[in-house]
Design a protein around this motif. Structure first.
Motif, mmCIF file in Angstrom:
data_model
loop_
_atom_site.group_PDB
_atom_site.id
_atom_site.type_symbol
_atom_site.label_atom_id
_atom_site.label_comp_id
_atom_site.label_asym_id
_atom_site.label_seq_id
_atom_site.Cartn_x
_atom_site.Cartn_y
_atom_site.Cartn_z
ATOM 1 N N LEU A 129 0.835 -1.203 0.000
ATOM 2 C CA LEU A 129 0.000 0.000 0.000
ATOM 3 C C LEU A 129 0.868 1.250 0.000
ATOM 4 N N PRO A 130 0.437 2.341 -0.641
ATOM 5 C CA PRO A 130 -0.810 2.434 -1.399
ATOM 6 C C PRO A 130 -0.691 1.778 -2.765
ATOM 7 N N ARG A 131 -1.801 1.286 -3.252
ATOM 8 C CA ARG A 131 -1.887 0.770 -4.604
ATOM 9 C C ARG A 131 -2.696 1.780 -5.417
ATOM 10 N N ARG A 132 -2.049 2.391 -6.407
ATOM 11 C CA ARG A 132 -2.657 3.473 -7.188
ATOM 12 C C ARG A 132 -2.839 3.029 -8.633
ATOM 13 N N MET A 133 -4.063 3.125 -9.125
ATOM 14 C CA MET A 133 -4.385 2.625 -10.458
ATOM 15 C C MET A 133 -5.168 3.656 -11.258
ATOM 16 N N THR A 134 -5.073 3.540 -12.571
ATOM 17 C CA THR A 134 -5.893 4.355 -13.469
ATOM 18 C C THR A 134 -6.315 3.509 -14.647
ATOM 19 N N ALA A 135 -7.498 3.789 -15.175
ATOM 20 C CA ALA A 135 -8.019 3.045 -16.322
ATOM 21 C C ALA A 135 -8.882 3.945 -17.176
ATOM 22 N N HIS A 136 -8.791 3.732 -18.474
ATOM 23 C CA HIS A 136 -9.680 4.389 -19.438
ATOM 24 C C HIS A 136 -10.692 3.350 -19.884
ATOM 25 N N SER A 137 -11.968 3.636 -19.712
ATOM 26 C CA SER A 137 -12.977 2.624 -20.045
ATOM 27 C C SER A 137 -14.246 3.261 -20.569
ATOM 28 N N GLN A 138 -15.033 2.436 -21.252
ATOM 29 C CA GLN A 138 -16.412 2.762 -21.542
ATOM 30 C C GLN A 138 -17.212 2.633 -20.249
ATOM 31 N N CYS A 139 -18.192 3.480 -20.072
ATOM 32 C CA CYS A 139 -19.055 3.449 -18.884
ATOM 33 C C CYS A 139 -20.511 3.519 -19.347
ATOM 34 N N PHE A 140 -21.393 2.915 -18.557
ATOM 35 C CA PHE A 140 -22.795 2.813 -18.963
ATOM 36 C C PHE A 140 -23.700 3.134 -17.783
ATOM 37 N N ARG A 141 -24.616 4.078 -17.989
ATOM 38 C CA ARG A 141 -25.549 4.444 -16.927
ATOM 39 C C ARG A 141 -26.932 4.695 -17.521
ATOM 40 N N SER A 142 -27.915 4.031 -16.963
ATOM 41 C CA SER A 142 -29.285 4.270 -17.427
ATOM 42 C C SER A 142 -29.849 5.543 -16.821
ATOM 43 N N VAL B 89 -8.132 5.098 -8.882
ATOM 44 C CA VAL B 89 -8.491 4.392 -7.649
ATOM 45 C C VAL B 89 -7.236 4.190 -6.818
ATOM 46 N N SER B 90 -7.345 4.431 -5.529
ATOM 47 C CA SER B 90 -6.253 4.153 -4.593
ATOM 48 C C SER B 90 -6.736 3.219 -3.495
ATOM 49 N N ILE B 91 -5.885 2.267 -3.157
ATOM 50 C CA ILE B 91 -6.112 1.369 -2.022
ATOM 51 C C ILE B 91 -5.026 1.680 -1.003
ATOM 52 N N THR B 92 -5.407 2.085 0.205
ATOM 53 C CA THR B 92 -4.413 2.492 1.190
ATOM 54 C C THR B 92 -4.846 2.047 2.580
ATOM 55 N N ASP B 93 -4.245 2.644 3.610
ATOM 56 C CA ASP B 93 -4.601 2.310 4.991
ATOM 57 C C ASP B 93 -5.247 3.520 5.657
ATOM 58 N N ALA B 94 -5.699 3.317 6.897
ATOM 59 C CA ALA B 94 -6.436 4.376 7.592
ATOM 60 C C ALA B 94 -5.580 5.618 7.826
ATOM 61 N N GLU B 95 -4.314 5.420 8.132
ATOM 62 C CA GLU B 95 -3.452 6.550 8.477
ATOM 63 C C GLU B 95 -3.229 7.493 7.293
ATOM 64 N N ASN B 96 -3.277 6.966 6.084
ATOM 65 C CA ASN B 96 -2.933 7.765 4.912
ATOM 66 C C ASN B 96 -4.129 8.099 4.021
ATOM 67 N N GLY B 97 -5.335 7.766 4.480
ATOM 68 C CA GLY B 97 -6.511 7.953 3.642
ATOM 69 C C GLY B 97 -6.755 9.395 3.224
ATOM 70 N N LEU B 98 -6.713 10.323 4.174
ATOM 71 C CA LEU B 98 -7.013 11.718 3.848
ATOM 72 C C LEU B 98 -5.892 12.365 3.037
ATOM 73 N N ALA C 260 -6.263 14.087 -0.766
ATOM 74 C CA ALA C 260 -5.725 15.370 -1.232
ATOM 75 C C ALA C 260 -4.853 15.166 -2.461
ATOM 76 N N ARG C 261 -4.060 14.110 -2.445
ATOM 77 C CA ARG C 261 -3.190 13.808 -3.591
ATOM 78 C C ARG C 261 -4.000 13.511 -4.840
ATOM 79 N N MET C 262 -5.037 12.704 -4.698
ATOM 80 C CA MET C 262 -5.861 12.338 -5.845
ATOM 81 C C MET C 262 -6.597 13.557 -6.404
ATOM 82 N N THR C 263 -7.036 14.443 -5.513
ATOM 83 C CA THR C 263 -7.679 15.669 -5.972
ATOM 84 C C THR C 263 -6.723 16.493 -6.830
ATOM 85 N N ARG C 264 -5.460 16.574 -6.396
ATOM 86 C CA ARG C 264 -4.465 17.325 -7.166
ATOM 87 C C ARG C 264 -4.207 16.669 -8.518
ATOM 88 N N CYS C 265 -4.250 15.346 -8.584
ATOM 89 C CA CYS C 265 -4.057 14.662 -9.865
ATOM 90 C C CYS C 265 -5.137 15.072 -10.860
#
Length: 430
Positions: free
Chosen positions: A250-263, A287-296, A300-305
């Motif tokens: 951790l942290p595990r940080r991922m990104t993906a480009h995909s088709q999305c579908f919503r009715s 998407v990030s997978i982390t622990d409780a200590e580093n969640g917030l 903030a990091r993801m918002t900046r991305c």
């Protein structure tokens, strides 16, 4: 999903958190179900112990030749066996009922989240760039002359119905370039791992990221039982479904480009002109997978991305914290990025970045081993758009439109367009 032990320990805090979302107290109903379930389990265990004891005594009675005692004990064993089966079935049914109840309850907002009823109570925390001053009246994306040849809603309606689009020529290439640019920025500058995932998932995966049971009507399901993903948050987050990770992963940080579908069953009549709200669209997800200590800090990091994408495209935006009445079901806190659309003369959402705590991890049973040892703990999950590709296309077109019907394109996209810098009034890149 909420921790039943935390509700037992402090039901008042649980109800107080939900009241901020406008919900009535739920702890009495939850605790009654929980107490009934635990009572059935205890009764079943007691009956099982009596059954085991009687089973041992059956042999002894037979060895003594005590036929009456032998028959009595055999009947007692049969009765206890039936009691155990009944109580276990009742406990299992109550367990399902409790789980279903907990599955339908939204996450608890952080103390820092502003109270409010809806989007009007969101709080702006950051603003970047200034809306351009036009020497003509800007129009919405679908009315820009250079866009019209490449954005075909009539053919899409013939193919699929309303709220679909066919992109062609320069507009289609610009759309593709935006997605490629976003992925490259997140991978090369932000350290996210590029990932490609299916768009069809099982029902269990939709439950894992809280699309079900609450939002089933807003998604599409195939006859075979698969669900079309509304966002690759579903697949990226569920990559750790049922896993026990090492803390060092951790942290595990991922990104993906995909088709999305919503009715979007409940959104009829809202934003149906143009590409703003479509049944099929593309998104670059983080998407990030982390622990409780580093969640917030990760939030903030993801918002900046996400903000960095808009800044690289020179698109004015603002960042707001969603109020308790506007935030999503699974979030503890959400930052929305709103891009300026001169055709609408307003800021519109282009990204939501949410911190979910261990809410999704409990649904997925995704845990990690603490570095110092001890009991496994649930991971904490985050997700965010980085960005919605169609909405980014709208923003680029509207902010870059010119009086002659052409569109000047952001410099960051020029390398992805073979050095072309504008979309001409004829719909061709030049």
């Amino acid at each position: 999903m909420h921790d039943i032990r935390a509700i037992r320990d402090n039901p008042e805090a649980f109800d107080a958190a939900l009241s901020r979302r406008g919900l009535a107290a739920l702890s009495p109903a939850i605790l009654k179900l929980d107490a009934d379930r635990r009572a059935r389990i205890s009764e079943a265990e007691a009956a099982q112990a009596e059954q085991n004891k009687a089973s041992k005594e059956v042999g002894a009675a037979k060895g003594r030749g005590d036929e009456a005692e032998f028959e009595r004990l055999r009947a007692l064993v049969a009765d206890k066996k039936a009691d155990v089966a009944r109580m276990q079935a009742e406990a299992a049914a109550l367990d399902v009922e409790l789980r279903d109840l907990l599955m339908g309850i939204p996450n608890a907002p952080l103390d820092s989240v502003p109270d409010g009823a809806d989007e009007n109570d969101n709080v702006e925390i950051h603003r970047w760039g200034s809306p351009r001053n036009f020497d003509f009246t800007p129009v919405e994306h679908f009315d820009i002359p250079g866009v019209k040849p490449g954005m075909d809603f009539e053919t899409a309606a013939k193919l699929s119905g309303s709220r679909f689009v066919v992109l062609k020529g320069g507009v289609a290439r610009l759309h593709r370039a935006l997605a490629q640019f976003m992925i490259d920025l997140h991978v090369n500058a932000h350290g996210l791992e590029e990932t490609w995932t299916p768009v069809l998932v099982t029902e269990e995966m939709m439950y894992g990221t809280n699309q079900l049971p609450k939002f089933g009507e807003d998604s599409y399901q195939t006859r075979e039982g698969y669900w079309l993903i509304p966002t690759s948050e579903v697949t990226l987050t569920n990559t750790v479904h049922g896993d026990l990770l090492d803390h060092a992963e951790l942290p595990r940080r991922m990104t993906a480009h995909s088709q999305c579908f919503r009715s979007e069953a409940g959104s009829a009549g809202r934003d149906t002109s143009g590409m703003l709200r479509q049944h099929q669209f593309e998104k670059v997800e983080m998407v990030s997978i982390t622990d409780a200590e580093n969640g917030l800090a990760e939030h903030a990091r993801m918002t900046r991305c996400a903000e960095a994408v808009l800044e690289a495209l020179n698109l004015p935006y603002r960042t707001v914290v969603l109020s308790t009445g506007d935030m999503g079901f699974g979030a503890r806190i959400t930052h929305d990025l709103e891009v300026w659309l001169p055709g609408q003369d307003k800021y519109r959402e282009i990204s939501s970045v949410s911190y979910c705590g261990d809410f999704q991890a409990r649904r997925m049973n995704a845990r990690y081993r603490p570095t110092g040892g001890g009991k496994p703990e649930f991971v904490h999950t985050l997700n965010g758009s980085g960005l919605a590709v169609g909405r980014a296309l709208i923003a680029v077109l509207e902010n870059g439109q010119q009086a002659d019907g052409s569109v000047e394109l952001p410099a960051a996209l020029h390398p992805y367009l073979g050095g072309r810098t504008r979309l001409g009034a004829d719909g061709k890149l030049a």
